[in-house]
Structure formats: C-alpha cells, structure tokens
Design a protein around this motif. Sequence first.
Motif, short mmCIF file in Angstrom:
data_model
loop_
_atom_site.label_atom_id
_atom_site.label_comp_id
_atom_site.label_asym_id
_atom_site.label_seq_id
_atom_site.Cartn_x
_atom_site.Cartn_y
_atom_site.Cartn_z
N ASN A 87 -7.10 -8.50 -12.33
CA ASN A 87 -7.64 -7.64 -13.39
C ASN A 87 -7.75 -6.19 -12.96
OD1 ASN A 87 -7.91 -9.95 -14.96
ND2 ASN A 87 -10.03 -10.31 -14.26
N PHE A 88 -7.41 -5.89 -11.72
CA PHE A 88 -7.55 -4.52 -11.23
C PHE A 88 -6.30 -4.13 -10.46
CE2 PHE A 88 -11.78 -6.40 -11.45
CZ PHE A 88 -12.47 -5.47 -12.23
N ASP A 89 -6.20 -2.84 -10.18
CA ASP A 89 -5.08 -2.35 -9.38
C ASP A 89 -5.30 -2.69 -7.91
OD1 ASP A 89 -3.89 -1.28 -11.64
OD2 ASP A 89 -4.88 0.67 -11.40
N PRO A 90 -4.25 -2.73 -7.13
CA PRO A 90 -4.41 -2.97 -5.69
C PRO A 90 -5.25 -1.88 -5.05
CG PRO A 90 -2.12 -3.21 -6.36
CD PRO A 90 -2.83 -2.63 -7.54
N ASN A 91 -5.98 -2.28 -4.03
CA ASN A 91 -6.87 -1.35 -3.33
C ASN A 91 -6.57 -1.40 -1.84
OD1 ASN A 91 -9.04 0.52 -3.02
ND2 ASN A 91 -10.32 -1.21 -2.34
N TYR A 92 -6.57 -0.22 -1.19
CA TYR A 92 -6.30 -0.13 0.24
C TYR A 92 -7.46 0.60 0.92
CZ TYR A 92 -1.66 -1.20 -1.58
OH TYR A 92 -0.62 -1.77 -2.25
N PRO A 93 -8.43 -0.16 1.45
CA PRO A 93 -9.59 0.48 2.08
C PRO A 93 -9.17 1.29 3.31
CG PRO A 93 -10.02 -1.84 1.65
CD PRO A 93 -8.55 -1.63 1.46
N ASP A 94 -10.11 2.10 3.81
CA ASP A 94 -9.84 2.88 5.02
C ASP A 94 -9.59 1.94 6.21
OD1 ASP A 94 -10.17 5.21 3.62
OD2 ASP A 94 -12.28 5.44 4.16
N SER A 95 -8.52 2.20 6.92
CA SER A 95 -8.14 1.37 8.07
C SER A 95 -7.12 2.14 8.90
CB SER A 95 -7.55 0.04 7.60
OG SER A 95 -6.30 0.25 6.98
N PRO A 96 -6.81 1.66 10.08
CA PRO A 96 -5.80 2.33 10.91
C PRO A 96 -4.41 2.36 10.27
CG PRO A 96 -7.12 0.86 12.27
CD PRO A 96 -7.49 0.58 10.85
N VAL A 97 -4.15 1.48 9.29
CA VAL A 97 -2.83 1.44 8.68
C VAL A 97 -2.83 2.02 7.26
CG1 VAL A 97 -2.10 -0.55 10.04
CG2 VAL A 97 -3.23 -0.92 7.84
N LYS A 98 -3.93 2.65 6.81
CA LYS A 98 -3.97 3.21 5.47
C LYS A 98 -2.90 4.27 5.32
CE LYS A 98 -7.01 5.11 1.95
NZ LYS A 98 -8.39 5.56 1.61
N GLY A 99 -2.21 4.23 4.21
CA GLY A 99 -1.10 5.14 3.97
C GLY A 99 0.23 4.58 4.44
N ARG A 100 0.19 3.54 5.21
CA ARG A 100 1.44 2.93 5.70
C ARG A 100 1.57 1.48 5.24
NH1 ARG A 100 1.52 2.24 11.12
NH2 ARG A 100 -0.72 2.57 11.44
N VAL A 101 0.55 0.93 4.54
CA VAL A 101 0.55 -0.45 4.10
C VAL A 101 0.62 -0.48 2.58
CG1 VAL A 101 -1.99 -0.56 4.08
CG2 VAL A 101 -0.62 -2.68 4.24
N SER A 102 1.32 -1.49 2.05
CA SER A 102 1.44 -1.64 0.59
C SER A 102 1.85 -3.07 0.28
CB SER A 102 2.46 -0.66 0.01
OG SER A 102 3.75 -0.90 0.57
N PHE A 103 1.49 -3.54 -0.99
CA PHE A 103 1.91 -4.87 -1.44
C PHE A 103 3.38 -4.81 -1.87
CE2 PHE A 103 -2.69 -5.45 -2.02
CZ PHE A 103 -2.85 -6.73 -1.53
N VAL A 104 4.06 -5.90 -1.61
CA VAL A 104 5.44 -6.05 -2.10
C VAL A 104 5.57 -7.45 -2.73
CG1 VAL A 104 6.53 -4.44 -0.51
CG2 VAL A 104 6.12 -6.78 0.25
N PRO A 105 6.18 -7.54 -3.90
CA PRO A 105 6.64 -6.41 -4.72
C PRO A 105 5.49 -5.66 -5.37
CG PRO A 105 6.89 -8.45 -5.92
CD PRO A 105 6.39 -8.84 -4.56
N SER A 106 5.78 -4.61 -6.03
CA SER A 106 4.77 -3.82 -6.71
C SER A 106 5.14 -3.76 -8.19
CB SER A 106 4.72 -2.41 -6.13
OG SER A 106 3.73 -1.65 -6.75
N PRO A 107 4.22 -4.13 -9.11
CA PRO A 107 2.88 -4.64 -8.82
C PRO A 107 2.94 -6.02 -8.17
CG PRO A 107 3.38 -4.90 -11.14
CD PRO A 107 4.52 -4.13 -10.57
N PRO A 108 1.91 -6.38 -7.38
CA PRO A 108 1.91 -7.64 -6.61
C PRO A 108 1.76 -8.85 -7.51
CG PRO A 108 -0.18 -6.51 -6.35
CD PRO A 108 0.70 -5.57 -7.13
#
Length: 494
Positions: A87-108
């Motif tokens: 029911n919501f968009d993917p979320n990427y909390p603060d972490s050492p890999v933030k900005g380099r991690v993503s769901f595949v496929p998109s949208p998940p």
Amino acid sequence: MARHDARNWHDYSKMTGLLCLVASILLQHGVSGQRVKVEPEVLSYPGQTVNLRCAFADAAGIQLTMVTWIYEPKEGERINIAVFHPNFDPNYPDSPVKGRVSFVPSPPILASPSIQISDVRMNDEGKYICEYATYPRGNEQGITYLVMLAKPQNSASLVTVEAGAKQVVVAKCESVDGRPAAQISWVTTANGNATTVSKPGADNTVTMRSEYRMVPTAADNGKDISCVVVHRTQVKAESFPLKLEVQYAPQVTIVGYDNNWYVGRTNVLLTCEANGNPVPLSVLWKTMSGEIPDTVQINGNELKVLKVDDAVNTTFVCEVKNRIGSGRDQVAVMVRGTRLPEKGATTGSIIGALIGVIILLAIIGTAIAMYRKHRDQKDGPPKYKPPPPKKTNSSAGRVNTAPAPVVEDRPLTDQYYSTQSVEPVTDLDTYHDEEDDGVEDREHYYSAAPSGWDDPRNNEVPPPYMRRDGSPQDYHQAPNVNRGESFVSSAMFV
C-alpha cells in the motif's frame, strides 16, 4: 515389579514427548526456512553491482503483509536497508548502503522482493536478511552472506645470512590486501619452522606475512625452499621457488699426497681445493718451517715439486680467504729413501676374475656329477635280485647241499643232532662261477655267510660244493650215532 514398570513407562513417555517436541520445532523451522527462498552466499569484488534475490514460495493460505531487508555486519547491530508494503512506496532507511540499494524490479513485487547494491565496497560484507511479515504465521526470513573478495598481491624473497649457531630469518613471504585472508605455507628440506602473522589492510582487507627461521649451516646453502600462497580468488595455489643463501668461510682440503714421496721422484703435485660463499678470493701456500723449497713451484691453488729431496720433508699449509673468513688445511710430507712398491692397478680385477673362474668350475663340476648320477641311475643294474629257480622233484634237477651249521655257545652234550640223513638243498644260483658273477653278487654272498665262517676268497681249496672235479655224489655223510653214546663227530663239509 508393577511399580518399577510403571516408573519406566513414565520415563519413556516423557522422553518420547520431548523428542516429538524437538522434531516439531525443527520441522517448523525447516518449513519456514524453505518458504523464503534466498541464495546462501554471493561473491563480489569491489566496484561491482550485486543482486540479492528473495522469493516467498507456497503462499497458499498465508497473507503476505510486508517485506524488510536487514543488513547485519560482522561487527555491529542490524540495520534496515529496504522496506516494502503493497500500500506504500518502497522505503530506504539511513544505512551504509543508502543511495546504492534498490528493489528490482521496480515497482517491486511482494512475492519476490529482490534488491541490488551498486558499487559495492569491502565494508558491505556481511549478512543480508530477507524477512517477511505474514498472517497468521508471523515473521519468516532467509539469510544471504555477501562475501567481498580482493585478490592479494603475493611475493617472496630470500634473506642472505651467515652460517652460525643462532636461529635467524632466511626467507620471507607475504600476501598483501587480500579478502579473505590468504593461507601461506613453506616447502623445503631445510630444518626450520615458519611463523605467520596477519595485519589489517586497506578497505577491510587483510595482509598476511610469513617468515621462515632456521639455524643456517654451510650445508644449507643452495637448498630449495618454496613459499606457497592459497587464496579464494586464485584458480590454483601460487608458488615461489627460492634457494637458500647461506654465507660461510672457505672449507679447504689438500689432495694429491700419496705417502710415497721418495728421493729423486719428480713432478709431484698438491692441489688446494676450497669452497665457500662468497667465492674465495685468495689462496696462500706456506710451510711450517717458513720457507718454500727451491724445487717447489706454486701456481694458484697448485703446488708442484719438481724433484723430491730432503728439503720438501716438511708440512705444507694452504690457506684460503673470502669476505666471511678464512680456512686452511695442511699435509705432512715424509720423504722416503726408496719408493714403496706400487699396487697393481688390476689387482682387484684379477682377484675378481679368479673368484669368477672358481665359481664357474664349481658349477660345471656340480653339473657333471649330477649328469653321471642320473646316467648311472638310468643305465645301471636293477635294484632287485631275481627270485631263485623253483626246485623240481626230478633227480636230475636236484642238487645235494648241507644245511649251514648253527653255532651256539651251549655245551656240546646239550646239543641235539638228527641221526637220519636228510637230503640237503642248496641254491646254487647264488654261488655260480666268478666269470658270470658281479661284484655285488659276491659281496652279497659274503655278507650272507654265517658268523665265524672263513671268507672263500682266503681259502686255497674250495668247499666240496664248489669243486669242479667231482660230482655231487662224492659227498660223504657222517655215520649215524646213537643218542646215548659218547662220540666225536667227523668233519662236516658245507
């Protein structure tokens, strides 16, 4: 007895219940682990992009609510790196890999919420957990290990040492900035041991250093030693063959003296042989008396005596030096008045030839003896004597013979003699003429003669039954005598 059986049954029931509980827990855990499908391990090099796949298998009767990716470093706490709710968009909390991690496929897709991490770094190594929130079973998860690889720089080197009594480092080997840590081993026949230490390298890598230590001797110089490095990024082990470099003072030996230097002998030679590391630089000949005789010529490591006389009846010394030190050897020369007899160069060959001839003759003699024995056994007389001819009732074929007297030690008066004349029977086949008789037959006859009889060969006159000039009827029997009368019997010929 009944109480004892009841106690045993109670214990058995408790054990069975405990086993069933453990089995159910393991089964539930196994089913849970199998539902969330992930890869157990993913390998990557720095700078690459990795895919961490996840899927929920057999979701029949189960409501999938949300999925969360969790990163757990080797040292530190768990961190949520990606969260997805339908029911919501993917979320990427603060972490050492933030900005380099993503769901595949998109949208998940909730049934297979895989992720990818770009430009991975060595510090990204660790556990990555794909965790589902489900109803009514609760949370279920699968774990993937991300292993970061870094190919190390491997090398090996020798350490030049001097021979001594202390243990020193003779070779080094290292594997720099590898991930995971490399394994180093040594292969050599030298008697020593290795020590290996690890040190953190750049960007979460590991540097391994190994040293081989031993007590170096001159005999160890030039021995093979190899450093072998094994690492996960290498198809096969990397080996570095080396040779030990041990420096030592010269080892000197004088050769050429044969203990047969006699007055007048000419052109005898002594050679100074030396080995050392580094190579010897100088060779010095001298004598214990301090003066070199006039008949001696020196050329490097060779000392030549042109003519032997009393002046060379001394001790010659050879001294060799290199950068490490010096070594020396000496030989005491004894000048003889006359030469010693020289041993023939072929003495050993002659002795060996004689031994060979003796052995050959022995073999030939043995072969001849065996051949003769075999021939005698094959062509010789039979081993048995034919049976004597059967006696016939005809008077023409009958031959009179006298039975052999029995010699006894009893008194003459106690002996019994038959008063009736009995026709004697003699086997004349045993005592035929000597022309037809063999040696074996004669010996058989002599051995069969009763004890106390004379050897027929020693008598000039043969017994009556051996005479040729008369017939068997010429034999006269002794007269009959009554038992009760005293008598002296006449001579009996047998």
